[in-house]
Enzyme design. Structure first.
Site, short mmCIF file in Angstrom:
data_model
loop_
_atom_site.label_atom_id
_atom_site.label_comp_id
_atom_site.label_asym_id
_atom_site.label_seq_id
_atom_site.Cartn_x
_atom_site.Cartn_y
_atom_site.Cartn_z
N TYR A 171 27.21 40.47 -1.21
CA TYR A 171 26.03 39.72 -1.64
C TYR A 171 25.71 40.07 -3.10
O TYR A 171 26.43 40.85 -3.74
CB TYR A 171 24.86 40.00 -0.71
CG TYR A 171 25.04 39.40 0.67
CD1 TYR A 171 25.04 38.02 0.86
CD2 TYR A 171 25.23 40.21 1.79
CE1 TYR A 171 25.21 37.46 2.11
CE2 TYR A 171 25.41 39.66 3.05
CZ TYR A 171 25.40 38.29 3.21
OH TYR A 171 25.58 37.73 4.45
N CYS A 341 29.68 44.76 24.22
CA CYS A 341 30.29 43.86 23.26
C CYS A 341 31.79 44.14 23.18
O CYS A 341 32.21 45.30 23.12
CB CYS A 341 29.66 44.05 21.88
SG CYS A 341 30.55 43.24 20.55
N CYS A 361 25.98 34.63 21.83
CA CYS A 361 26.91 35.66 22.31
C CYS A 361 27.69 35.06 23.46
O CYS A 361 27.09 34.53 24.41
CB CYS A 361 26.17 36.92 22.76
SG CYS A 361 27.25 38.19 23.48
N ALA A 393 34.34 31.84 34.24
CA ALA A 393 33.35 30.86 34.71
C ALA A 393 32.93 31.16 36.14
O ALA A 393 31.74 31.16 36.47
CB ALA A 393 33.92 29.45 34.61
#
Length: 647
Positions: A171, A341, A361, A393
């Site tokens: 940045y 995670c 997420c 799923a």
């Protein structure tokens, strides 16, 4: 666990050493104001037990400093009331909160800045905006320093416990610090002393605005990992100067968006805690708190970082997306219940901003939707829910249905859970998909889901179980292309290679350069095979998240994998593939089998069978995941979640 010990940061009491790292959300409104959705998002993490929350990057110059489309702003007093609502709500749950002040510089895109040309230290474009930026003049630099100072004053008025100055990750301030982007010849460029001048002047102005007792931290890049970029030695010198000039804590990150494979949001290919040694090295030279960050995805690793002396606090970002309650679970000793995670980066960093603008997420469909109410609502009428297929799923559908109070039976033809996740975990560097399978296994046990593994679901068997609702999650099957001569040669789908069902020769050719094809190439190249990937499109890895693709392509290059894009297959013969590539024909030799990775099609066989069965015509049937349409992990888990929420 030392991670859970309280900590004193200047005059600020933190209930533990867990810091929620800064992550962009796109939950602000189009004018930079805070929204109820953003407040709910942060409050959920405060409820979960974060000691200190670092907000997402907040621009000090709206919209010219915007790095994302809907970026929070603090460049005007009009933003203070909304920010006060945020700090008040976070403080209700015992967490402290710093606001991260930022200017994107050459990482700003005109579509985010309403058409204005990005600015920077010099006219070096970033690979993100790809636009030559305008170098800041001396007057503009002075105005920028003032903007940071006024933003710091507003943050204090809005009730924040401190400010965090973003000096990392390419940045604007980092662009001045780095020789990679700073080619100036004035007092803000050239030697080290000139390149750090802006950072020190920003800190000085902020300190003047908020007083000596108000905490100020900063995020620095320990090493930039780009040619001519910031080195660890330079960062040590910078941190020493920052400490001398009144900084209260330093968060040490690493990498840069321009780096080949050392990135600010490290993907699964990066080792866990990949930047913690940078923090350790810098901490040795300082006497103020150091915060470590960099793919620290579980509390055991975080605690190890603290206990080993690498850092005083640990910043974890994506871990708070996957499971906002993990600090509370750690305190209660419920480590197996934490949804960890896995570093896939699909829902957070790599979301398709045209379909999934806001933070998400893959593992947690609730992220960004916290305002909608409680996560799981009890079912009005408990039912017997039969889920067929134990891929992502199906497992998510079974979990949510059980949480809602339904009686759940999960049938899987294989003898273990996981489905496509088992394959996804097989290529090198992708093993963390197994952690997701393990978490679901623990959830099935905890929620008393009846598992029927190694059982094929037929219409008669389903009828015998007398379900009220059937959820079909039987996945997909390989799709083979139609090519001249293809039936003459021995074929194998990429999944068969990953499952080690077939022997492969020394020269391997893979048709299909999507994620599956590239990961299969990595799998074979790691075994010493000579691999060529053939792709019809002008680019490979179109279905991969950006940082994952970048890391994988670097791996394939190191292993000598040949990748041919824009390729037309003319003919297939035994041992030879004839292609049209780069304006001419070429023959490529291969050893059996020829590997196919050209996609998949929905497996609707069971659904069609059930619809024809008279005894099952009145049963509620849902088709989800790849059974409906082959897509990514996000869609599979989200459909499992959403379907069971509505039963």
């Amino acid at each position: 666990m030392k991670l859970l010990d309280s900590f004193q940061l200047k005059n600020l009491f933190l209930k533990n050493r867990i810091v929620m790292a800064s992550m962009g959300t796109n939950l602000a409104d189009t004018e930079g104001f805070i929204t109820d959705e953003m407040i709910a998002y942060y409050v959920e993490r405060a409820k979960g037990g974060a000691g200190l929350i670092m907000t997402e990057l907040v621009t000090v110059d709206f919209p010219f400093g915007n790095g994302i489309e809907r970026q929070l702003s603090i460049d005007n007093d009009k933003y203070i009331p909304g920010l006060q609502r945020l700090t008040h709500q976070i403080h209700r749950y015992g967490s402290k909160v710093f606001i991260q002040l930022n200017h994107a510089g050459n990482r700003a895109k005109p579509e985010f800045t309403r058409g204005s040309v990005p600015v920077s230290a010099s006219s070096i474009p970033s690979s993100i905006s790809k636009i030559e930026p305008k170098p800041l003049t001396g007057e503009e630099i002075s105005n920028l320093i003032g903007a940071f100072g006024r933003a710091a004053r507003r943050a204090q008025e809005a009730g924040f416990d401190g400010i965090d100055l973003h000096f990392a990750h390419g940045y604007l301030i980092c662009q001045f610090l780095s020789s990679f982007t700073n080619k100036r010849t004035d007092r803000y460029g050239g030697n080290f002393e000139n390149r750090v001048r802006l950072a020190l002047e920003v800190l000085e102005r902020c300190r003047c605005e908020v007083g000596k007792d108000f905490p100020i931290s900063t995020k620095v890049v320990g090493q930039q990992y780009v040619k001519g970029g910031i080195t660890l030695l330079e960062t040590k010198r910078l941190c020493h100067l920052l400490q001398q000039n009144g900084i209260d804590a330093i968060q040490v990150s690493g990498g840069d968006p321009e780096s080949p494979d050392r990135l600010p949001v490290p993907p699964m290919y990066s080792r866990r805690g990949c930047y913690t040694n940078l923090a350790k090295s810098i901490k040795k030279t300082l006497n103020i708190p150091v915060i470590a960050v960099g793919r620290i995805n579980n509390v055991l690793l975080a605690n190890q970082v603290i206990e080993s002396g690498k850092a005083d606090l640990v910043a974890m970002g994506r871990a708070f997306l996957a499971d906002p309650d993990f600090p509370r679970k750690a305190l209660e000793g419920k480590l197996k219940e934490m949804r960890m995670c896995i570093g896939c980066n699909q829902g957070c960093r790599g979301r398709d901003r045209t379909r999934y603008l806001t933070v998400g997420c893959v593992l947690n469909p609730r992220v960004g939707k916290e305002k909608e109410g409680p996560e799981i609502a009890p079912a009005g009428i408990p039912k017997h829910v039969l889920v067929i297929g134990a891929g992502p799923a199906g497992m998510e559908a079974a979990r949510v249905a059980a949480l809602r109070g339904h009686k759940v039976t999960l049938i899987e033809e294989q003898r273990s859970l996981g489905g496509q996740l088992r394959l996804a975990a097989r290529p090198p560097g992708r093993g963390e998909f197994r952690h997701l399978i393990e978490w679901y296994q623990n959830q099935m046990t905890k929620l008393v889901v009846k598992l029927l593994l190694g059982r094929k679901a037929t219409a008669d068997f389903i009828h015998s179980l007398a379900p009220d609702t059937v959820i079909i999650a039987t996945g997909s099957r390989p799709l083979f292309p139609e090519l001249e001569g293809l039936k003459q040669v021995k074929l194998a789908h990429a999944s068969e290679i990953l499952e080690k069902k077939v022997q492969i020769g020394q020269q391997a050719v893979i048709i299909g350069g999507g994620g599956v094809g590239l990961e299969t190439a990595d799998f074979l190249a790691s075994k010493g095979k000579k691999v060529t990937v053939i792709e019809q499109l002008p680019e490979v890895g179109h279905d991969l998240e950006g940082s994952t693709k970048k890391a994988l392509m670097a791996r394939l290059a190191r292993k000598g994998v040949e990748i041919l894009t824009g390729t037309t297959i003319v003919k297939v013969e035994i041992g030879t593939l004839t292609i049209q590539w780069n304006g001419s024909k070429r023959e490529i030799a291969f050893e059996d089998p020829l590997i196919i990775a050209t996609g998949a099609e929905a497996n609707l066989d069971l659904y069609e069978s059930l619809k024809k069965t008279e005894e099952l015509k009145n049963i509620d049937i849902h088709v989800i995941g790849d059974s409906f349409s082959p897509r990514l992990l996000r869609e599979a888990i989200f459909e499992g979640y959403g379907t069971s929420q509505n039963i």
